[in-house]
Motif scaffolding. Structure first.
Motif, PDB file in Angstrom:
ATOM      1  N   TYR A 104      17.603  43.336 -36.084  1.00 25.84           N
ATOM      2  CA  TYR A 104      17.067  42.098 -37.034  1.00 25.84           C
ATOM      3  C   TYR A 104      16.678  41.944 -38.458  1.00 25.84           C
ATOM      4  O   TYR A 104      16.536  42.487 -39.185  1.00 25.84           O
ATOM      5  CB  TYR A 104      15.545  42.217 -36.325  1.00 25.84           C
ATOM      6  N   MET A 162      15.814  44.854 -40.394  1.00 26.62           N
ATOM      7  CA  MET A 162      14.672  45.934 -39.967  1.00 26.62           C
ATOM      8  C   MET A 162      16.269  46.924 -38.547  1.00 26.62           C
ATOM      9  O   MET A 162      16.216  46.030 -37.722  1.00 26.62           O
ATOM     10  CB  MET A 162      13.736  45.246 -39.018  1.00 26.62           C
ATOM     11  N   ARG A 218      15.231  49.093 -35.303  1.00 22.24           N
ATOM     12  CA  ARG A 218      13.721  49.659 -34.310  1.00 22.24           C
ATOM     13  C   ARG A 218      15.120  50.598 -33.811  1.00 22.24           C
ATOM     14  O   ARG A 218      16.144  50.451 -32.706  1.00 22.24           O
ATOM     15  CB  ARG A 218      13.002  48.118 -33.512  1.00 22.24           C
ATOM     16  N   THR A 250       5.030  51.768 -34.636  1.00 19.02           N
ATOM     17  CA  THR A 250       4.560  50.452 -34.200  1.00 19.02           C
ATOM     18  C   THR A 250       4.159  51.465 -32.681  1.00 19.02           C
ATOM     19  O   THR A 250       3.349  52.171 -32.129  1.00 19.02           O
ATOM     20  CB  THR A 250       5.821  49.488 -33.334  1.00 19.02           C
ATOM     21  N   ASP A 251       2.931  49.887 -32.528  1.00 15.84           N
ATOM     22  CA  ASP A 251       1.937  49.929 -31.088  1.00 15.84           C
ATOM     23  C   ASP A 251       2.550  49.623 -29.709  1.00 15.84           C
ATOM     24  O   ASP A 251       2.360  49.459 -29.177  1.00 15.84           O
ATOM     25  CB  ASP A 251       0.839  48.643 -31.147  1.00 15.84           C
ATOM     26  N   GLN A 253      10.068  51.668 -36.269  1.00 15.38           N
ATOM     27  CA  GLN A 253      10.995  50.726 -37.417  1.00 15.38           C
ATOM     28  C   GLN A 253      11.292  51.012 -38.622  1.00 15.38           C
ATOM     29  O   GLN A 253       9.788  51.235 -39.653  1.00 15.38           O
ATOM     30  CB  GLN A 253      10.011  49.158 -36.855  1.00 15.38           C
ATOM     31  N   ARG A 265      13.993  37.021 -20.946  1.00 17.13           N
ATOM     32  CA  ARG A 265      13.450  37.714 -22.647  1.00 17.13           C
ATOM     33  C   ARG A 265      13.206  38.958 -22.217  1.00 17.13           C
ATOM     34  O   ARG A 265      13.337  39.998 -21.148  1.00 17.13           O
ATOM     35  CB  ARG A 265      12.699  36.663 -21.455  1.00 17.13           C
ATOM     36  N   LYS A 266      11.903  39.247 -23.462  1.00 17.33           N
ATOM     37  CA  LYS A 266      11.604  40.556 -23.301  1.00 17.33           C
ATOM     38  C   LYS A 266      11.916  41.704 -22.102  1.00 17.33           C
ATOM     39  O   LYS A 266      10.464  40.111 -21.446  1.00 17.33           O
ATOM     40  CB  LYS A 266      11.489  41.118 -24.429  1.00 17.33           C
ATOM     41  N   LYS A 325       8.699  44.316 -21.082  1.00 15.03           N
ATOM     42  CA  LYS A 325       8.575  45.381 -21.374  1.00 15.03           C
ATOM     43  C   LYS A 325       7.874  46.289 -19.920  1.00 15.03           C
ATOM     44  O   LYS A 325       6.940  45.795 -19.097  1.00 15.03           O
ATOM     45  CB  LYS A 325       7.095  45.264 -21.863  1.00 15.03           C
ATOM     46  N   LEU A 379       0.808  39.124 -24.079  1.00 16.23           N
ATOM     47  CA  LEU A 379      -0.063  38.370 -25.006  1.00 16.23           C
ATOM     48  C   LEU A 379       0.798  37.678 -25.717  1.00 16.23           C
ATOM     49  O   LEU A 379       0.971  36.219 -24.459  1.00 16.23           O
ATOM     50  CB  LEU A 379      -0.197  39.901 -26.325  1.00 16.23           C
ATOM     51  N   SER A 380       0.885  37.468 -26.817  1.00 16.90           N
ATOM     52  CA  SER A 380       1.799  36.362 -27.195  1.00 16.90           C
ATOM     53  C   SER A 380       0.722  34.770 -27.066  1.00 16.90           C
ATOM     54  O   SER A 380      -0.024  35.453 -26.850  1.00 16.90           O
ATOM     55  CB  SER A 380       3.057  36.066 -27.179  1.00 16.90           C
ATOM     56  N   THR A 392       3.537  43.509 -38.452  1.00 16.58           N
ATOM     57  CA  THR A 392       4.768  43.621 -39.857  1.00 16.58           C
ATOM     58  C   THR A 392       5.312  42.821 -40.892  1.00 16.58           C
ATOM     59  O   THR A 392       4.409  42.900 -41.192  1.00 16.58           O
ATOM     60  CB  THR A 392       5.901  43.668 -38.890  1.00 16.58           C
ATOM     61  N   CYS A 439       8.663  39.964 -41.891  1.00 17.73           N
ATOM     62  CA  CYS A 439       9.229  39.395 -40.755  1.00 17.73           C
ATOM     63  C   CYS A 439       9.469  37.464 -40.543  1.00 17.73           C
ATOM     64  O   CYS A 439       8.481  36.972 -41.440  1.00 17.73           O
ATOM     65  CB  CYS A 439       7.695  39.544 -39.625  1.00 17.73           C
ATOM     66  N   ASN A 444       2.441  34.559 -32.812  1.00 15.83           N
ATOM     67  CA  ASN A 444       2.962  36.415 -30.911  1.00 15.83           C
ATOM     68  C   ASN A 444       1.697  37.701 -31.285  1.00 15.83           C
ATOM     69  O   ASN A 444       2.723  38.105 -29.970  1.00 15.83           O
ATOM     70  CB  ASN A 444       3.728  36.735 -31.286  1.00 15.83           C
ATOM     71  N   ARG A 494      -1.506  42.276 -30.712  1.00 12.35           N
ATOM     72  CA  ARG A 494      -2.181  42.346 -30.032  1.00 12.35           C
ATOM     73  C   ARG A 494      -3.821  41.977 -30.248  1.00 12.35           C
ATOM     74  O   ARG A 494      -5.227  42.362 -30.000  1.00 12.35           O
ATOM     75  CB  ARG A 494      -2.858  43.597 -29.439  1.00 12.35           C
TER      76      ARG A 494
HETATM   77  C1  HEM Z   1       8.781  35.290 -29.991  1.00 10.31           C
HETATM   78  C2  HEM Z   1       8.507  36.525 -30.833  1.00 10.31           C
HETATM   79  C3  HEM Z   1       7.841  37.556 -30.711  1.00 10.31           C
HETATM   80  C4  HEM Z   1       6.871  37.661 -29.874  1.00 10.31           C
HETATM   81  C5  HEM Z   1       6.317  36.817 -28.682  1.00 10.31           C
HETATM   82  C6  HEM Z   1       6.578  39.074 -30.369  1.00 10.31           C
HETATM   83  C7  HEM Z   1       5.067  39.153 -29.342  1.00 10.31           C
HETATM   84  C8  HEM Z   1       4.628  41.065 -29.230  1.00 10.31           C
HETATM   85  C9  HEM Z   1       4.039  41.331 -28.316  1.00 10.31           C
HETATM   86  C10 HEM Z   1       2.967  40.833 -27.981  1.00 10.31           C
HETATM   87  C11 HEM Z   1       4.218  42.865 -29.090  1.00 10.31           C
HETATM   88  C12 HEM Z   1       2.453  44.171 -28.614  1.00 10.31           C
HETATM   89  C13 HEM Z   1       3.325  44.544 -27.255  1.00 10.31           C
HETATM   90  C14 HEM Z   1       1.725  45.626 -26.408  1.00 10.31           C
HETATM   91  O1  HEM Z   1       1.672  46.118 -27.422  1.00 10.31           O
HETATM   92  O2  HEM Z   1       2.314  45.033 -25.775  1.00 10.31           O
HETATM   93  C15 HEM Z   1       4.759  42.904 -30.011  1.00 10.31           C
HETATM   94  C16 HEM Z   1       5.423  43.723 -30.546  1.00 10.31           C
HETATM   95  C17 HEM Z   1       5.360  44.405 -31.724  1.00 10.31           C
HETATM   96  N1  HEM Z   1       6.744  42.975 -32.180  1.00 10.31           N
HETATM   97 FE1  HEM Z   1       7.189  41.281 -31.759  1.00 10.31          FE
HETATM   98  N2  HEM Z   1       7.236  38.948 -31.426  1.00 10.31           N
HETATM   99  C18 HEM Z   1       7.891  38.486 -31.365  1.00 10.31           C
HETATM  100  C19 HEM Z   1       8.627  39.105 -32.578  1.00 10.31           C
HETATM  101  C20 HEM Z   1       8.667  39.790 -33.464  1.00 10.31           C
HETATM  102  C21 HEM Z   1       9.469  39.438 -34.527  1.00 10.31           C
HETATM  103  C22 HEM Z   1      10.405  38.727 -35.291  1.00 10.31           C
HETATM  104  C23 HEM Z   1       8.877  40.952 -34.967  1.00 10.31           C
HETATM  105  C24 HEM Z   1       8.850  41.717 -36.678  1.00 10.31           C
HETATM  106  C25 HEM Z   1      10.159  41.784 -37.416  1.00 10.31           C
HETATM  107  C26 HEM Z   1       7.984  41.426 -34.380  1.00 10.31           C
HETATM  108  C27 HEM Z   1       7.490  43.257 -33.896  1.00 10.31           C
HETATM  109  C28 HEM Z   1       6.796  43.424 -33.863  1.00 10.31           C
HETATM  110  C29 HEM Z   1       6.705  44.908 -33.474  1.00 10.31           C
HETATM  111  C30 HEM Z   1       7.204  45.761 -34.977  1.00 10.31           C
HETATM  112  C31 HEM Z   1       6.058  45.530 -32.147  1.00 10.31           C
HETATM  113  C32 HEM Z   1       5.619  46.868 -32.265  1.00 10.31           C
HETATM  114  C33 HEM Z   1       6.005  46.825 -30.913  1.00 10.31           C
HETATM  115  C34 HEM Z   1       7.947  47.225 -30.692  1.00 10.31           C
HETATM  116  O3  HEM Z   1       8.120  48.759 -31.300  1.00 10.31           O
HETATM  117  O4  HEM Z   1       7.966  46.878 -30.273  1.00 10.31           O
HETATM  118  N3  HEM Z   1       7.668  40.806 -33.033  1.00 10.31           N
HETATM  119  N4  HEM Z   1       5.451  41.583 -30.022  1.00 10.31           N
END
Ligand code: HEM
Ligand code: SF4
Length: 573
Positions: free
Chosen positions: A74, A100, A102, A133-134, A139, A211-212, A214, A254-255, A427, A432, A470, A474
């Motif tokens: 990314y 970045m 992952r 990361t969480d 990353q 979509r993503k 988990k 979440l989000s 991040t 980000c 986002n 959390r």
């Molecule tokens: C629409 C865009 C995005 C949404 C809605 C979103 C939402 C989330 C949520 C809710 C989590 C927590 C998940 C959990 O603990 O269950 C998460 C994890 C994470 N997000 Fe995002 N995120 C988005 C984009 C990004 C971007 C652009 C980055 C960074 C460059 C990023 C970096 C991370 C990182 C580092 C984590 C930790 C989890 C992992 O390793 O997957 N996110 N994201």
């Protein structure tokens, strides 16, 4: 001449949501179009053959901005672009020529060799930066496209991968870091995590999800994978006939529209985990909404259908071996800290030692040295938690103190302050492109300030710092959730600030944090503000009320009074 006559009545036909299972195969947005034109997994071949030799400028825009995520890549944010520009800037203004990357660690368990490979990538190619990361990924940042093939080669030589770490795919599968080495579990879920990851990660049948997506698979009694906020969770239980298996939960996340997962009331015997995983994921692929990216997560379908219909369609259309038996709910997981930190007893008499980087940020060289410690003191097994921490397992109990001391030398404390233990950060603006504010540095600063100001504070109050709504860190399930926003200064300039959410919990009676209306604190006042909240809490709480139960016992007026910032922090409303 303008036509002012009454418009023709709209057709009552309900608007399609782009669900494949209902026959809507025409892409309804650009992301769906890109996925239809070519599977994200196919970008690997182009990265190796064209982009790495040709450099950043040889990368086509669609691959750059979409498909490369299927391989965990990314573009990172260009340095110095302020948060004010985030919403309006063109992609070229925001994106840097660095990536970045992952790395997925399904279940969180790594060998010391794997950790060394990650450390090598960070030290050699990532300016010595790494984030735990969480979601049990690591990353890296500052990665050049030219170096990606050699990083993959090294990671894959030890069994690690970046495949489907991002993108509309089955992301890393969460598991308890103590799986197999704790008495505090229903059973060790590791084989089930492996069975799913080995069969389905990279399977083209699941590489174009709406979509993503988990997953959590865990038998942890502390609920450390936060099953409530995953799309699909297998939660360890003892089911009918004393059989070990899982309670099936779907639709958490979440989000901007946070929802807790719903129980389907079904019991999944362990030997049916891959089948059920593929079933729920297939249901999401076929019936998930593909019109709007903001409504594409499984949680929106689950909300609209309800758990009964989800279960019925799952069993009828997607399970090869037919319906699932009903099953019991899992034991309630604790509402507060769900962390595996400090020195923890293993059933075999040895101990596991969990330690805390600063809000997930480590240096590659720290990881290399931690890998060495896991060889010297343990069995060369290091686990990542879903709270941005690491655990070295299989340590002889009489050597635990020596390991703790060695970790302290690396600034990786196992017995750190409550603030070190419980602060997380996403991040943020450092890397980000969606960020409005800075996070990791602020979280480290906040931790240090609170350690100095409240040295005797004894409770793990979870402070989660996020750079935008986002909620990657959390904020809605934190005791104190801070979310970046912009706030005008008296001179009209805009400044970094935080919106405040208080009292988020999961588990029995779980509730998302309550937004404190009207309160936006300047980022530089965050330490003063959190200190004030914690002092008020200490003064006013009854008995041993946790922070969240105290906050959740307040009515709206009391909450407003509790959360009122000090007058010298400016006009707030
Ligand atoms: C629409 C865009 C995005 C949404 C809605 C979103 C939402 C989330 C949520 C809710 C989590 C927590 C998940 C959990 O603990 O269950 C998460 C994890 C994470 N997000 Fe995002 N995120 C988005 C984009 C990004 C971007 C652009 C980055 C960074 C460059 C990023 C970096 C991370 C990182 C580092 C984590 C930790 C989890 C992992 O390793 O997957 N996110 N994201
Ligand atoms: S919460 Fe926002 S700023 Fe933080 S990593 Fe996620 S998308 Fe980026």
């Amino acid at each position: 001449m303008t036509d002012t006559s009454t418009p023709a009545p709209r057709s009552p036909r309900p608007r399609g949501e782009g669900q494949w299972g209902l026959g809507y195969h025409e892409p309804l947005n650009a992301a769906e179009q890109i996925k239809k034109e070519d599977d994200g997994l196919n970008v690997r071949e182009r990265i190796e053959r064209i982009f790495a030799p040709g450099g950043f400028r040889s990368i086509g825009k669609q691959d750059l901005r979409a498909r490369m995520r299927w391989w965990g890549l990314y573009t990172q944010r260009k340095q110095g672009v302020p948060g004010e520009r985030t919403g309006s800037a063109e992609p070229e203004e925001l994106e840097d020529e660095f990536f970045m990357m992952r790395i997925r660690i399904d279940g969180g368990a790594m060998t010391s060799d794997q950790l060394r490979a990650i450390a090598w990538a960070s030290e050699r190619h990532g300016r010595d930066v790494a984030d735990i990361t969480d979601r049990q990924n690591v990353q890296l940042h500052w990665i050049r496209i030219e170096d990606v093939p050699s990083i993959w080669e090294r990671l894959e030589s030890v069994g690690l991968s970046t495949q489907e770490a991002c993108g509309d795919t089955p992301r890393v599968i969460l598991g308890c870091p103590l799986a197999g080495v704790t008495a505090e579990e229903v059973f060790d879920a590791t084989p089930d995590i492996r069975a799913v990851a080995e069969r389905f990660v990279g399977d083209p049948a699941f590489s174009n999800l709406p979509r993503k997506y988990k997953t959590s698979i865990s038998g942890c009694l502390a609920g450390c994978t936060n099953h409530e906020i995953n799309d699909l969770s297998f939660v360890g239980v003892i089911g009918p006939g004393e059989q070990a298996g899982y309670d099936l939960q779907v639709g958490g996340g979440l989000s901007t529209n946070p929802m807790f997962a719903r129980r389907l009331g079904a019991f999944v015997p362990r030997d049916r985990v891959p089948e059920v995983w593929a079933g729920v994921t297939g249901l999401f692929r076929e019936y998930g909404y593909r019109r709007s990216r903001n409504h594409a997560r499984l949680k929106f379908l689950v909300k609209d259908w309800g758990p009964e219909r989800v279960r019925e369609v799952l069993e009828r259309e997607f399970l090869e071996r037919g319906p699932l038996p009903d099953g019991p709910p899992p034991a309630p997981a604790p509402p507060g800290a769900r962390e595996h930190l400090g020195v923890m007893a293993q059933p075999d008499g040895r101990v596991a030692v969990g330690f805390a980087p600063r809000a997930g940020r480590v240096a590659g060289h720290q990881l290399r040295l931690a890998a060495g410690l896991s060889d010297a003191f343990g069995s060369g097994s290091v686990r990542a938690t879903a709270q941005q921490k690491l655990v070295i397992v299989d340590v002889d109990a009489d050597r635990a103190d020596a390991l703790v001391a060695a970790l302290d030398e690396l600034d990786l404390p196992a017995r750190g302050s409550v603030f070190r233990r419980s602060t997380m950060a996403c991040t943020g603006i450092e890397f980000c492109k969606l960020a409005i504010g800075e996070t990791k540095g602020r979280a480290a600063w906040l931790t240090a300030e609170l350690e100095e100001r409240l040295p005797g504070f004894g409770e793990d109050v979870r402070i989660h710092v996020n750079g935008c709504p986002n909620s990657c860190a959390r904020f809605q399930v934190a005791d104190i959730g801070l979310m970046s926003a912009l706030r005008a200064r008296p001179d009209g300039t805009k400044s970094d600030s935080f919106l405040v959410h208080l009292g988020g919990t999961m588990g029995e009676g779980g509730a998302f944090g309550r937004k404190v209306r009207g309160v936006k604190i300047y980022a530089e006042d965050a330490a003063d503000y959190v200190e004030l909240l914690l002092r008020r809490y200490e003064q006013r709480r009854a008995g041993d009320d946790s922070f969240s139960s105290f906050v959740n016992g307040l009515d709206a007026d009391e909450l407003a009074a509790f959360a009122e910032p000090a007058p010298d922090h400016g006009a707030l409303r």
